[in-house]
Scaffold this active site. Structure first.
Site, PDB file in Angstrom:
ATOM      1  N   LYS A 162       0.647  -0.799   0.444  1.00 51.68           N
ATOM      2  CA  LYS A 162      -0.284  -0.070   0.020  1.00 51.68           C
ATOM      3  C   LYS A 162       1.032   1.801  -0.358  1.00 51.68           C
ATOM      4  O   LYS A 162       1.952   1.445   0.149  1.00 51.68           O
ATOM      5  CB  LYS A 162      -1.130  -0.494   0.619  1.00 51.68           C
ATOM      6  CG  LYS A 162      -2.265  -0.899   0.641  1.00 51.68           C
ATOM      7  CD  LYS A 162      -3.161  -0.569   2.275  1.00 51.68           C
ATOM      8  CE  LYS A 162      -4.076  -2.717   2.335  1.00 51.68           C
ATOM      9  NZ  LYS A 162      -4.894  -1.767   3.337  1.00 51.68           N
ATOM     10  N   TYR A 179     -13.341  -2.690  -2.825  1.00 52.67           N
ATOM     11  CA  TYR A 179     -13.377  -2.069  -1.260  1.00 52.67           C
ATOM     12  C   TYR A 179     -15.102  -2.301  -1.706  1.00 52.67           C
ATOM     13  O   TYR A 179     -15.268  -1.834  -0.408  1.00 52.67           O
ATOM     14  CB  TYR A 179     -11.997  -1.022  -0.747  1.00 52.67           C
ATOM     15  CG  TYR A 179     -10.840  -1.520  -0.461  1.00 52.67           C
ATOM     16  CD1 TYR A 179     -10.661  -2.736   0.086  1.00 52.67           C
ATOM     17  CD2 TYR A 179     -10.155  -0.577  -0.885  1.00 52.67           C
ATOM     18  CE1 TYR A 179      -9.639  -3.004   0.243  1.00 52.67           C
ATOM     19  CE2 TYR A 179      -8.356  -0.923  -0.251  1.00 52.67           C
ATOM     20  CZ  TYR A 179      -8.795  -2.048  -0.142  1.00 52.67           C
ATOM     21  OH  TYR A 179      -7.440  -2.569   0.319  1.00 52.67           O
ATOM     22  N   ASN A 202      -2.330  -0.500   7.175  1.00 53.01           N
ATOM     23  CA  ASN A 202      -2.143  -2.012   7.271  1.00 53.01           C
ATOM     24  C   ASN A 202      -0.902  -2.978   6.222  1.00 53.01           C
ATOM     25  O   ASN A 202      -0.601  -3.616   6.485  1.00 53.01           O
ATOM     26  CB  ASN A 202      -2.551  -2.392   7.979  1.00 53.01           C
ATOM     27  CG  ASN A 202      -4.128  -3.021   6.592  1.00 53.01           C
ATOM     28  OD1 ASN A 202      -3.762  -2.199   5.386  1.00 53.01           O
ATOM     29  ND2 ASN A 202      -5.088  -3.641   7.147  1.00 53.01           N
ATOM     30  N   HIS A 206      -2.276  -5.426   1.392  1.00 53.96           N
ATOM     31  CA  HIS A 206      -3.857  -5.887   1.690  1.00 53.96           C
ATOM     32  C   HIS A 206      -3.486  -8.001   0.415  1.00 53.96           C
ATOM     33  O   HIS A 206      -2.393  -7.759  -0.253  1.00 53.96           O
ATOM     34  CB  HIS A 206      -4.312  -5.313  -0.029  1.00 53.96           C
ATOM     35  CG  HIS A 206      -5.214  -6.318  -0.112  1.00 53.96           C
ATOM     36  ND1 HIS A 206      -6.675  -6.508   0.553  1.00 53.96           N
ATOM     37  CD2 HIS A 206      -6.128  -6.474  -1.653  1.00 53.96           C
ATOM     38  CE1 HIS A 206      -7.542  -7.098   0.257  1.00 53.96           C
ATOM     39  NE2 HIS A 206      -7.081  -7.159  -1.107  1.00 53.96           N
ATOM     40  N   GLU A 244      -9.389 -10.648  -8.431  1.00 52.78           N
ATOM     41  CA  GLU A 244      -8.259  -9.124  -8.250  1.00 52.78           C
ATOM     42  C   GLU A 244      -6.974  -9.325  -9.198  1.00 52.78           C
ATOM     43  O   GLU A 244      -6.367  -7.972  -9.357  1.00 52.78           O
ATOM     44  CB  GLU A 244      -7.825  -8.788  -6.654  1.00 52.78           C
ATOM     45  CG  GLU A 244      -8.733  -8.574  -6.096  1.00 52.78           C
ATOM     46  CD  GLU A 244      -8.236  -8.799  -4.263  1.00 52.78           C
ATOM     47  OE1 GLU A 244      -7.493 -10.007  -3.871  1.00 52.78           O
ATOM     48  OE2 GLU A 244      -9.386  -8.074  -3.385  1.00 52.78           O
TER      49      GLU A 244
HETATM   50  P1  CMP Z   1      -7.053  -5.102   3.363  1.00 56.81           P
HETATM   51  O1  CMP Z   1      -7.042  -6.546   3.515  1.00 56.81           O
HETATM   52  O2  CMP Z   1      -6.402  -4.048   2.418  1.00 56.81           O
HETATM   53  O3  CMP Z   1      -8.634  -5.098   3.247  1.00 56.81           O
HETATM   54  C1  CMP Z   1      -9.450  -2.812   3.673  1.00 56.81           C
HETATM   55  C2  CMP Z   1      -8.710  -3.312   4.593  1.00 56.81           C
HETATM   56  O4  CMP Z   1     -10.451  -1.790   5.443  1.00 56.81           O
HETATM   57  C3  CMP Z   1      -8.228  -3.555   5.637  1.00 56.81           C
HETATM   58  O5  CMP Z   1      -7.119  -3.794   4.663  1.00 56.81           O
HETATM   59  C4  CMP Z   1      -7.465  -1.731   6.444  1.00 56.81           C
HETATM   60  O6  CMP Z   1      -6.504  -1.697   6.008  1.00 56.81           O
HETATM   61  C5  CMP Z   1      -9.086  -1.453   5.958  1.00 56.81           C
HETATM   62  N1  CMP Z   1      -9.891  -1.287   7.597  1.00 56.81           N
HETATM   63  C6  CMP Z   1     -10.837  -2.553   8.241  1.00 56.81           C
HETATM   64  N2  CMP Z   1     -10.730  -2.295   9.191  1.00 56.81           N
HETATM   65  C7  CMP Z   1     -10.798  -0.805   9.625  1.00 56.81           C
HETATM   66  C8  CMP Z   1     -11.218   0.159  10.659  1.00 56.81           C
HETATM   67  N3  CMP Z   1     -12.281  -0.591  11.938  1.00 56.81           N
HETATM   68  N4  CMP Z   1     -10.413   0.982  10.023  1.00 56.81           N
HETATM   69  C9  CMP Z   1     -10.334   1.916   9.580  1.00 56.81           C
HETATM   70  N5  CMP Z   1      -9.771   1.241   7.689  1.00 56.81           N
HETATM   71  C10 CMP Z   1     -10.292  -0.452   8.593  1.00 56.81           C
END
Ligand code: CMP
Length: 135
Positions: free
Chosen positions: A9, A49, A112, A115, A126
């Site tokens: 990311k 998303y 985080n 993905h 994807e």
């Molecule tokens: P990802 O695995 O890319 O899939 C969905 C994304 O939503 C996740 O990683 C996080 O980046 C984001 N996400 C999930 N839960 C939360 C939350 N409670 N608050 C903000 N972002 C979130």
């Protein structure tokens, strides 16, 4: 043999963690089959998303994933989907174990770092979305 899809990311690219993150997949024994750097458009992010569209954090998630260039890869190996999800750790950085990518480099969502696809169906969709239907 199984294939999966990952996105390094924007926050990880900005911090210079592309090599460190790809290294972890390679040292596990997964093969990089496709690799590209690009910036995800808002329209594509909304599709990618879309299953989170009703969540309160959706606008922040869109802003984070479109904030700058990302590195996307197709990884291949036995049980690649499960191995990659183990390597990246829990979605919430607070729950991600030290030793995992999120456990080592992330402190809070939506930042985080990585993905990864969560099922063979998601991986196929994807990979086609970002590398084309023939990838
Ligand atoms: P990802 O695995 O890319 O899939 C969905 C994304 O939503 C996740 O990683 C996080 O980046 C984001 N996400 C999930 N839960 C939360 C939350 N409670 N608050 C903000 N972002 C979130």
């Amino acid at each position: 043999m199984e294939r999966t899809f990952i996105i390094v990311k924007p926050e990880a690219v900005k911090r210079g963690l592309v090599g460190e993150i790809l290294k972890r997949f390679e040292q596990k024994g997964l093969q990089i089959k496709r690799l590209q750097m690009s910036t995800i458009s808002e329209d594509t992010a909304k599709v990618h998303y879309g299953h989170h569209a009703d969540k309160p954090f959706f606008p922040d998630l869109l802003a984070a994933i479109t904030a700058g260039p990302v590195v996307m890869a197709v990884l291949e190996g036995p049980n690649a989907i499960g191995h990659v999800r183990n390597l990246i750790g829990a979605t919430n950085p607070l729950e991600a174990k030290p030793g995992s990518i999120r456990g080592d480099f992330a402190v809070a969502n939506p930042y985080n770092m990585v993905h990864a696809s969560d099922s063979p169906e998601t991986a196929a969709a994807e990979i086609a979305r970002f590398f084309g239907p023939d990838a």
